[in-house]
Structure formats: structure tokens, C-alpha cells
Scaffold this motif. Structure first.
Motif, PDB file in Angstrom:
ATOM      1  N   ASN A  81       0.866  -1.170   0.000  1.00 22.64           N
ATOM      2  CA  ASN A  81       0.000   0.000   0.000  1.00 22.64           C
ATOM      3  C   ASN A  81       0.905   1.223   0.000  1.00 22.64           C
ATOM      4  OD1 ASN A  81      -1.526   2.271   0.833  1.00 22.64           O
ATOM      5  ND2 ASN A  81      -3.087   0.932   1.681  1.00 22.64           N
ATOM      6  N   PRO A  82       0.944   1.978  -1.090  1.00 19.54           N
ATOM      7  CA  PRO A  82       1.865   3.113  -1.197  1.00 19.54           C
ATOM      8  C   PRO A  82       1.659   4.211  -0.152  1.00 19.54           C
ATOM      9  CG  PRO A  82       0.984   2.539  -3.346  1.00 19.54           C
ATOM     10  CD  PRO A  82       0.221   1.747  -2.335  1.00 19.54           C
ATOM     11  N   HIS A  83       0.575   4.154   0.622  1.00 14.04           N
ATOM     12  CA  HIS A  83       0.334   5.172   1.646  1.00 14.04           C
ATOM     13  C   HIS A  83       1.032   4.862   2.963  1.00 14.04           C
ATOM     14  CE1 HIS A  83      -2.476   7.235  -0.915  1.00 14.04           C
ATOM     15  NE2 HIS A  83      -3.062   6.078  -1.167  1.00 14.04           N
ATOM     16  N   TYR A  84       1.562   3.662   3.106  1.00 18.36           N
ATOM     17  CA  TYR A  84       2.256   3.270   4.336  1.00 18.36           C
ATOM     18  C   TYR A  84       3.689   2.885   3.998  1.00 18.36           C
ATOM     19  CZ  TYR A  84      -2.530   2.857   6.054  1.00 18.36           C
ATOM     20  OH  TYR A  84      -3.822   3.103   6.376  1.00 18.36           O
ATOM     21  N   PRO A  85       4.624   3.193   4.875  1.00 23.04           N
ATOM     22  CA  PRO A  85       6.037   2.894   4.581  1.00 23.04           C
ATOM     23  C   PRO A  85       6.438   1.458   4.933  1.00 23.04           C
ATOM     24  CG  PRO A  85       5.891   4.083   6.639  1.00 23.04           C
ATOM     25  CD  PRO A  85       4.480   3.988   6.098  1.00 23.04           C
ATOM     26  N   ILE A  95       4.093  -0.351  -9.049  1.00 20.75           N
ATOM     27  CA  ILE A  95       4.408   0.123  -7.705  1.00 20.75           C
ATOM     28  C   ILE A  95       5.783  -0.427  -7.374  1.00 20.75           C
ATOM     29  CG2 ILE A  95       3.815   0.082  -5.263  1.00 20.75           C
ATOM     30  CD1 ILE A  95       0.897  -0.340  -6.081  1.00 20.75           C
ATOM     31  N   GLU A  96       6.702   0.456  -7.048  1.00 21.81           N
ATOM     32  CA  GLU A  96       8.046   0.027  -6.682  1.00 21.81           C
ATOM     33  C   GLU A  96       8.252   0.285  -5.200  1.00 21.81           C
ATOM     34  OE1 GLU A  96      12.516   0.084  -8.537  1.00 21.81           O
ATOM     35  OE2 GLU A  96      11.082   1.589  -9.211  1.00 21.81           O
ATOM     36  N   PHE A  97       8.788  -0.717  -4.509  1.00 27.32           N
ATOM     37  CA  PHE A  97       9.085  -0.614  -3.087  1.00 27.32           C
ATOM     38  C   PHE A  97      10.590  -0.705  -2.908  1.00 27.32           C
ATOM     39  CE2 PHE A  97       9.882  -2.503   1.093  1.00 27.32           C
ATOM     40  CZ  PHE A  97       9.163  -1.647   1.908  1.00 27.32           C
TER      41      PHE A  97
END
Length: 175
Positions: free
Chosen positions: A60-64, A99-101
Motif C-alpha cells: 500500500n503506497p500510503h504506508y512505509p 508500484i516500486e518498493f
């Protein structure tokens, strides 16, 4: 620094580390809402972690964080046999269907007895000292870690994650 690229259209995960550059197709994909994505993929033996059957991840891009659960191959000394959730701290880059983490080295393991352990603080600090991580990212990780650990202590790890992500998301991850 490790990175994971999730292709939501093609349903795949690409891992890029010093030792490995591999792409994996999802065997299951979930869009829980427009922000939380879950997927399951079979495990492939790379340079280590050879006692895993499959992995499930929540991004989820909103959480680190990137949340993972591992189904271990039944073995007496499996590294993952007591893990419930493995949390990687990091940052996201989100573009269209990708989405890249970027893994910022710090991890938390939540075990099946609902205790948690902080891992790799030394790796986080080493990355900062070697200028792989700028100060603002170090600060963000440490602030998020402190808040998360305070919430874990107050509400419990699973209740905290269910509040952040949604009960349905976390139950899918650990099922």
C-alpha cells in the motif's frame, strides 16, 4: 538497496538485489481497495531462504511498509516456522500500473505468539552512514517505527495492522 517492482497489469513481482534479479508471476492477486494490494506467489530458491513454499504480500503506497507472510515447507528448523508477518520498512514509487518498493533495511517480525522483534537497525544505520539513505528517509523510518511499536504495545500487533490496512486484508495475509 533492495527493490521490488510490482506490475499490477501483468500480475508480477520483480526483485532486484545485489545477488538476485528475478521476476515472479502472481498465483493470486487481490485489490482490496484502490490502495491495498495483496498477492501470492510461489517461492523460487535463490541464494538463501530455501525452506519456503510460497509468499503472500500486502503493499500500500500510503504506508512505509511491505507486509509478507511465508508458508514454510515443513521442516524441523525452518527459519519461517514461527513467523506470522514480516514487515519491511521502505518507501514507494507509484506510476500507473507499477508500484516500486525500496527496502530501507529495517524490519519487524511478528511471531505466531503475537510478539514482535525489530531487526536490522544496524543495516539501516550503516546505509545512512554510507549515504545510501538520506537523513530525511532515516528520520521518516525511525518516526514510523516508534509510532508503530507504541501502537503494537498499546493495541497489539494484529489489531494495529487491522486498523491501518483493514481486517479483511490482514486476515487474508495470515490465512
Amino acid at each position: 538497496m533492495k527493490s521490488y517492482t510490482f506490475n499490477l497489469k501483468e500480475k508480477s513481482e520483480k526483485i532486484n538485489t545485489i545477488k538476485n534479479k528475478e521476476t515472479f508471476d502472481f498465483s493470486e492477486f487481490r485489490n482490496f481497495n484502490h490502495d491495498s494490494y495483496g498477492f501470492k506467489r510461489e517461492w523460487k530458491t535463490l541464494s538463501s531462504h530455501n525452506d519456503v513454499e510460497y509468499v503472500k504480500r500486502i503493499i500500500n503506497p500510503h504506508y512505509p511498509y511491505m507486509l509478507s507472510s511465508y508458508k514454510d515447507i515443513p521442516q524441523k528448523n525452518s527459519k519461517y516456522s514461527n513467523y506470522l508477518i514480516y514487515m519491511d520498512f521502505g518507501k514507494y514509487k507509484y506510476e500507473k500500473n507499477f508500484i516500486e518498493f525500496f527496502d530501507l533495511e529495517l524490519d519487524i517480525i511478528i511471531t505466531k505468539d503475537l510478539k514482535y522483534t525489530l531487526l536490522d537497525m544496524d543495516e539501516l544505520l550503516e546505509s545512512f552512514l554510507k549515504r545510501k539513505i538520506p537523513f530525511f528517509e532515516l528520520e521518516t523510518v525511525l518516526i514510523n517505527m516508534e509510532k508503530l511499536m507504541n501502537d503494537f504495545n498499546k493495541y497489539g500487533p494484529l489489531n494495529t495492522l487491522k486498523e491501518l490496512y483493514n481486517k479483511k486484508v490482514i486476515e487474508w495475509l495470515i490465512d
